[in-house]
Design an enzyme around this catalytic site. Structure first.
Site, mmCIF file in Angstrom:
data_model
loop_
_atom_site.group_PDB
_atom_site.id
_atom_site.type_symbol
_atom_site.label_atom_id
_atom_site.label_comp_id
_atom_site.label_asym_id
_atom_site.label_seq_id
_atom_site.Cartn_x
_atom_site.Cartn_y
_atom_site.Cartn_z
ATOM 1 N N GLU A 152 0.813 -1.228 0.000
ATOM 2 C CA GLU A 152 0.000 0.000 0.000
ATOM 3 C C GLU A 152 0.843 1.272 0.000
ATOM 4 O OE1 GLU A 152 -3.143 -0.006 2.886
ATOM 5 O OE2 GLU A 152 -3.910 -1.958 2.254
ATOM 6 N N GLU A 210 -5.254 -8.799 1.184
ATOM 7 C CA GLU A 210 -5.916 -8.389 2.426
ATOM 8 C C GLU A 210 -7.388 -8.143 2.154
ATOM 9 O OE1 GLU A 210 -4.577 -5.170 4.960
ATOM 10 O OE2 GLU A 210 -2.490 -5.513 4.378
#
Length: 306
Positions: A124, A235
């Site tokens: 991320e 995720e």
């Protein structure tokens, strides 16, 4: 695409090798023994078995560049690993990540051959420098040019080793991948790791009733730009407790629904997936599949049967 359509599509697929199915694991405060206990509990969960682990760093907590002790724990428990190198702390810290990776290869050698599912360069990082990431105080990130450079460094580090053929990719949010500015990054990776949480998508109608459709739309949008490269779910999850985010209510019942609709469909479709997360009692929101306890309990807070 509705759940019934997705399930029909999955059922029509040819039989393949089982996909990786695991949890995400942090490194803070963890040791070989705690990793081993968690990996064992994940394998022994009532209702299903999770046999893979995604890591965010190659470095053991409190050390400079010692390989993370999740590796010997994984070898002991036959748990596969999605390696991760933290990529948002600067070049010097990334050099330590590379040193830990190289040391792990030297230390564990052929034990890693069938153990490593892939290597993720970053997590991320690009999301954190987007307007949404900045607004939410997501932390320090870097741009795709940095990630591409680091991917090249990882490929050089594993060339000629037991991990030479392991896929190298990057993990980011679905809305990062679908931005056309990431075309060069997509060209540089072997796989796209996608993080998607309908619970946090507060600009949408994000109740649990819409969560299944929202997640699979996010996943489909990512696969549409992937240039036929594999898209791994790195995720996702739904919290058992915590604040209400727009229409999204954190509860055990809703976490059960989300797991049944998203997790079970990913399993049926043989998509590599690392759920968030086995245990995080005390966090808010808490996404833990099990409650407090050491070692982690093997009875989940909600049914994991599909």
């Amino acid at each position: 695409m509705r759940t019934s359509q997705l399930l029909a599509f999955a059922a029509a697929l040819p039989s393949t090798l089982a996909a990786y199915k695991g949890f995400n694991y942090g490194s803070s405060g963890q040791t070989e023994s705690t990793f081993e206990a968690a990996f064992t509990s994940a394998q022994d969960l009532v209702g299903t078995s999770f046999t893979s682990a995604r890591l965010y760093t190659m470095i053991q907590d409190t050390t400079t560049n010692t390989p993370i002790e999740a590796i010997p724990a994984a070898i002991a428990t036959n748990t596969t690993l999605l390696f991760g190198l933290w990529a948002s702390a600067g070049d010097a810290d990334f050099a330590n990540e590379l040193a830990a990776l190289s040391s792990a290869i030297s230390t564990y050698g052929s034990s890693l051959t069938d153990l490593v599912a892939g290597i993720s360069v970053g997590s991320e990082d690009i999301y954190r420098i987007t307007p949404i990431g900045v607004e939410s105080d997501a932390g320090t990130g870097v741009g795709p040019d940095v990630i591409i450079d680091y991917i090249g460094q990882v490929r050089s580090a594993i060339a000629g080793t037991v991990l030479a053929d392991v896929p190298v990719g990057h993990v980011d949010t679905y809305n990062v991948w679908t931005n056309s500015s990431q075309d060069a990054l997509i060209a540089a990776v072997d796989f796209l790791g996608v993080d998607a949480y309908p619970y946090y998508e507060t600009t949408k109608a994000n109740s649990i009733d819409n969560a299944n459709a929202t997640f699979w739309a996010d996943y489909s949008d990512t696969t549409a730009v992937s240039t036929d490269k594999p898209v791994w779910i790195t995720e996702t999850g739904w919290p058992v407790s915590g604040a209400t985010e727009n229409e999204a209510v954190a509860s055990v019942d809703n976490a059960q629904t989300y797991f049944s609709e998203v997790g079970c469909l990913a399993f049926a479709d043989d998509i590599n997936i690392w759920w968030y997360t086995l245990q995080d009692a005390g966090s808010s929101p808490s996404f833990g599949v099990v409650g407090a306890g050491s070692p982690p309990p093997t009875t989940p807070l909600y049914s994991l049967s599909c």
